[in-house]
Design an enzyme around this catalytic site. Structure first.
Site, PDB file in Angstrom:
ATOM      1  N   LEU A 182       1.018  -0.535  -0.039  1.00  0.00           N
ATOM      2  CA  LEU A 182       0.095  -0.117  -0.063  1.00  0.00           C
ATOM      3  C   LEU A 182       0.647   1.343  -0.123  1.00  0.00           C
ATOM      4  CD1 LEU A 182      -1.858  -0.696   2.376  1.00  0.00           C
ATOM      5  CD2 LEU A 182      -3.498  -0.861   0.462  1.00  0.00           C
ATOM      6  N   CYS A 183       0.970   2.367  -0.842  1.00  0.00           N
ATOM      7  CA  CYS A 183       1.095   3.476  -1.129  1.00  0.00           C
ATOM      8  C   CYS A 183       0.404   4.776  -1.064  1.00  0.00           C
ATOM      9  CB  CYS A 183       2.250   3.741  -1.898  1.00  0.00           C
ATOM     10  SG  CYS A 183       2.034   3.302  -3.425  1.00  0.00           S
ATOM     11  N   ALA A 184       0.374   5.930  -1.306  1.00  0.00           N
ATOM     12  CA  ALA A 184      -0.501   6.949  -1.728  1.00  0.00           C
ATOM     13  C   ALA A 184      -1.350   6.473  -2.710  1.00  0.00           C
ATOM     14  CB  ALA A 184       0.524   8.224  -1.529  1.00  0.00           C
ATOM     15  N   VAL A 229      -3.392   3.553  -0.422  1.00  0.00           N
ATOM     16  CA  VAL A 229      -4.209   3.095   1.290  1.00  0.00           C
ATOM     17  C   VAL A 229      -5.341   2.974   1.043  1.00  0.00           C
ATOM     18  CG1 VAL A 229      -1.661   3.378   2.642  1.00  0.00           C
ATOM     19  CG2 VAL A 229      -3.085   5.271   2.401  1.00  0.00           C
TER      20      VAL A 229
END
Length: 101
Positions: free
Chosen positions: A7-9, A39
């Site tokens: 998960l990232c931006a 996310v």
């Protein structure tokens, strides 16, 4: 099959790392599904994946997201900054697999 979600931006910066992890898994004959998402997509993916790894750039959301993952009985941790920056797919894959019960 183990299922790992990074998960990232926006789900973009982790996609390169996902590809490195997939290459290692293929080479080592490890049956695993690895994807990258934003996310904001954690909630709808809780029932699909076994473990969730946060990109270092969203580590500030760890406490909030850990509570959500914990309610589903799933581990959620932050990827080591050096391993992420150097795109160490093998180390990140091993770490993710070590978190799955």
């Amino acid at each position: 099959m183990k299922k790992i979600l990074l998960l990232c931006a926006a789900g973009m910066s982790t996609s390169m790392l996902v590809n490195k992890m997939k290459n290692v898994a293929t080479a080592k004959n490890i049956n695993v599904l690895i994807e990258a998402k934003s996310v904001e997509e954690l909630q709808e993916n809780l029932h699909i994946f076994d473990v969730f790894l946060l990109g270092p750039q969203v580590r500030f959301k760890k406490n909030q997201l850990s509570e959500i993952a914990a309610e589903a009985g799933k581990p959620l941790e932050v990827i080591n900054t050096v391993d992420y920056g150097m795109m160490k797919g093998e180390k990140v894959l091993e770490y993710a697999l070590s978190l799955i019960k």
